[in-house]
Design a protein around this motif. Structure first.
Motif, PDB file in Angstrom:
ATOM      1  N   LEU A 228       0.838  -1.206   0.000  1.00 58.96           N
ATOM      2  CA  LEU A 228       0.000   0.000   0.000  1.00 58.96           C
ATOM      3  C   LEU A 228       0.870   1.253   0.000  1.00 58.96           C
ATOM      4  N   GLN A 229       1.963   1.200   0.747  1.00 59.33           N
ATOM      5  CA  GLN A 229       2.897   2.331   0.786  1.00 59.33           C
ATOM      6  C   GLN A 229       3.488   2.583  -0.600  1.00 59.33           C
ATOM      7  N   MET A 230       3.831   1.527  -1.307  1.00 59.92           N
ATOM      8  CA  MET A 230       4.393   1.686  -2.657  1.00 59.92           C
ATOM      9  C   MET A 230       3.373   2.293  -3.614  1.00 59.92           C
ATOM     10  N   VAL A 231       2.128   1.801  -3.564  1.00 62.26           N
ATOM     11  CA  VAL A 231       1.088   2.334  -4.436  1.00 62.26           C
ATOM     12  C   VAL A 231       0.855   3.810  -4.110  1.00 62.26           C
ATOM     13  N   PHE A 232       0.782   4.138  -2.829  1.00 64.39           N
ATOM     14  CA  PHE A 232       0.609   5.528  -2.407  1.00 64.39           C
ATOM     15  C   PHE A 232       1.782   6.374  -2.886  1.00 64.39           C
ATOM     16  N   SER A 233       2.985   5.843  -2.745  1.00 67.42           N
ATOM     17  CA  SER A 233       4.175   6.587  -3.161  1.00 67.42           C
ATOM     18  C   SER A 233       4.174   6.851  -4.653  1.00 67.42           C
ATOM     19  N   ILE A 234       3.865   5.833  -5.429  1.00 67.08           N
ATOM     20  CA  ILE A 234       3.864   5.992  -6.879  1.00 67.08           C
ATOM     21  C   ILE A 234       2.745   6.920  -7.326  1.00 67.08           C
ATOM     22  N   GLY A 235       1.557   6.709  -6.791  1.00 65.71           N
ATOM     23  CA  GLY A 235       0.410   7.447  -7.271  1.00 65.71           C
ATOM     24  C   GLY A 235       0.269   8.854  -6.754  1.00 65.71           C
ATOM     25  N   VAL A 236       0.600   9.076  -5.510  1.00 66.66           N
ATOM     26  CA  VAL A 236       0.308  10.366  -4.904  1.00 66.66           C
ATOM     27  C   VAL A 236       1.572  11.165  -4.610  1.00 66.66           C
ATOM     28  N   ILE A 237       2.486  10.560  -3.892  1.00 68.78           N
ATOM     29  CA  ILE A 237       3.656  11.321  -3.457  1.00 68.78           C
ATOM     30  C   ILE A 237       4.524  11.726  -4.641  1.00 68.78           C
ATOM     31  N   THR A 238       4.770  10.831  -5.576  1.00 67.75           N
ATOM     32  CA  THR A 238       5.609  11.214  -6.713  1.00 67.75           C
ATOM     33  C   THR A 238       4.933  12.291  -7.556  1.00 67.75           C
ATOM     34  N   THR A 239       3.614  12.217  -7.692  1.00 63.53           N
ATOM     35  CA  THR A 239       2.891  13.278  -8.402  1.00 63.53           C
ATOM     36  C   THR A 239       3.047  14.603  -7.667  1.00 63.53           C
ATOM     37  N   GLY A 240       2.886  14.560  -6.334  1.00 61.74           N
ATOM     38  CA  GLY A 240       3.037  15.777  -5.538  1.00 61.74           C
ATOM     39  C   GLY A 240       4.428  16.360  -5.609  1.00 61.74           C
ATOM     40  N   VAL A 241       5.431  15.515  -5.491  1.00 62.63           N
ATOM     41  CA  VAL A 241       6.814  15.999  -5.565  1.00 62.63           C
ATOM     42  C   VAL A 241       7.097  16.583  -6.939  1.00 62.63           C
ATOM     43  N   SER A 242       6.626  15.927  -7.992  1.00 63.45           N
ATOM     44  CA  SER A 242       6.878  16.463  -9.333  1.00 63.45           C
ATOM     45  C   SER A 242       6.175  17.807  -9.528  1.00 63.45           C
ATOM     46  N   LEU A 243       4.988  17.973  -8.931  1.00 61.58           N
ATOM     47  CA  LEU A 243       4.307  19.269  -9.018  1.00 61.58           C
ATOM     48  C   LEU A 243       5.088  20.353  -8.291  1.00 61.58           C
ATOM     49  N   VAL A 244       5.584  20.031  -7.098  1.00 63.58           N
ATOM     50  CA  VAL A 244       6.361  21.010  -6.340  1.00 63.58           C
ATOM     51  C   VAL A 244       7.605  21.407  -7.124  1.00 63.58           C
ATOM     52  N   VAL A 245       8.336  20.419  -7.633  1.00 65.23           N
ATOM     53  CA  VAL A 245       9.568  20.704  -8.381  1.00 65.23           C
ATOM     54  C   VAL A 245       9.247  21.493  -9.641  1.00 65.23           C
ATOM     55  N   ARG A 246       8.194  21.117 -10.367  1.00 71.47           N
ATOM     56  CA  ARG A 246       7.821  21.839 -11.587  1.00 71.47           C
ATOM     57  C   ARG A 246       7.495  23.297 -11.294  1.00 71.47           C
ATOM     58  N   GLN A 247       6.720  23.525 -10.234  1.00 70.90           N
ATOM     59  CA  GLN A 247       6.351  24.901  -9.899  1.00 70.90           C
ATOM     60  C   GLN A 247       7.561  25.712  -9.439  1.00 70.90           C
ATOM     61  N   LEU A 248       8.427  25.102  -8.668  1.00 65.23           N
ATOM     62  CA  LEU A 248       9.573  25.841  -8.144  1.00 65.23           C
ATOM     63  C   LEU A 248      10.639  26.111  -9.206  1.00 65.23           C
ATOM     64  N   THR A 249      10.715  25.287 -10.228  1.00 58.43           N
ATOM     65  CA  THR A 249      11.728  25.472 -11.266  1.00 58.43           C
ATOM     66  C   THR A 249      11.188  26.208 -12.481  1.00 58.43           C
ATOM     67  N   ARG A 250       9.903  26.511 -12.488  1.00 60.30           N
ATOM     68  CA  ARG A 250       9.319  27.239 -13.606  1.00 60.30           C
ATOM     69  C   ARG A 250       9.826  28.676 -13.606  1.00 60.30           C
ATOM     70  N   ARG A 251      10.167  29.142 -14.770  1.00 56.91           N
ATOM     71  CA  ARG A 251      10.650  30.509 -14.899  1.00 56.91           C
ATOM     72  C   ARG A 251       9.479  31.485 -14.853  1.00 56.91           C
ATOM     73  N   PRO A 252       9.629  32.564 -14.110  1.00 59.72           N
ATOM     74  CA  PRO A 252       8.560  33.568 -14.086  1.00 59.72           C
ATOM     75  C   PRO A 252       8.316  34.125 -15.481  1.00 59.72           C
ATOM     76  N   GLY A 253       7.038  34.246 -15.829  1.00 59.58           N
ATOM     77  CA  GLY A 253       6.677  34.826 -17.119  1.00 59.58           C
ATOM     78  C   GLY A 253       6.697  33.838 -18.257  1.00 59.58           C
ATOM     79  N   GLY A 254       7.170  32.607 -18.025  1.00 60.45           N
ATOM     80  CA  GLY A 254       7.225  31.633 -19.096  1.00 60.45           C
ATOM     81  C   GLY A 254       6.591  30.329 -18.679  1.00 60.45           C
TER      82      GLY A 254
END
Length: 173
Positions: free
Chosen positions: A146-172
């Motif tokens: 269950l931990q693996m499914v949660f990690s793959i489905g939710v946590i990795t999506t969340g981490v990728s969203l955080v990283v994407r938002q933080l590395t996005r260039r302003p204005g682009g």
């Protein structure tokens, strides 16, 4: 007030929240209990905690996915909440693994301390799996699955969203 000031405040709050979560993880009393009813109540409480954190993290990921992208902005508050929820998810699974290891010896091999449990939860999350700590019993294997499914489905999506938002260039994009 400069535009950076609210971001600093949010980062400080997130850091404090994560630090408090880590302190709580190491401070929560977990003892073996020969009383079957208390053991069942603890197991139910742990399961409820895992489900609550899973729901909270999933809700934060959904909010982040549904939020409209505004060029030149980073939704700091949402990212901070998501990052704290991800840390809470990791610590909740680590605590669940530790509770299982303490209450049902033989379910895990190599998991004797809270640090071992945190190490195992992080190794499971990152899919590293060195093999020095592993689920041996059937119940532990179900929980780790269950931990693996949660990690793959939710946590990795969340981490990728955080990283994407933080590395996005302003204005682009």
């Amino acid at each position: 007030m400069t535009p950076q000031r609210p971001y600093r405040r949010e980062r400080r709050r997130a850091s404090l929240a994560c630090a408090l979560l880590v302190v709580a993880y190491f401070a929560v009393p977990v003892r073996s209990d020969p009383n079957g009813l208390r053991l069942m109540l603890r197991a139910a409480g742990t399961a409820a905690l895992v489900l609550t954190v899973a729901w909270l993290v999933t809700a934060q990921v959904r909010r982040q996915l549904a939020a409209p992208e505004i060029p030149g902005t980073v939704p700091v508050r949402a990212l901070v909440h998501l990052a704290v929820a991800l840390v809470a998810g990791l610590l909740t699974f680590a605590l669940a693994d530790y509770v299982i290891a303490q209450t049902a010896p033989g379910q895990f091999v190599g998991l004797a301390t809270r640090v071992d449990a945190l190490y195992f939860a992080l190794a499971t999350l990152t899919t590293v799996g060195y093999g020095d700590v592993y689920a041996h019993g059937q119940f532990a294997r179900v929980v780790v699955s269950l931990q693996m499914v949660f990690s793959i489905g939710v946590i990795t999506t969340g981490v990728s969203l955080v990283v994407r938002q933080l590395t996005r260039r302003p204005g682009g994009r």
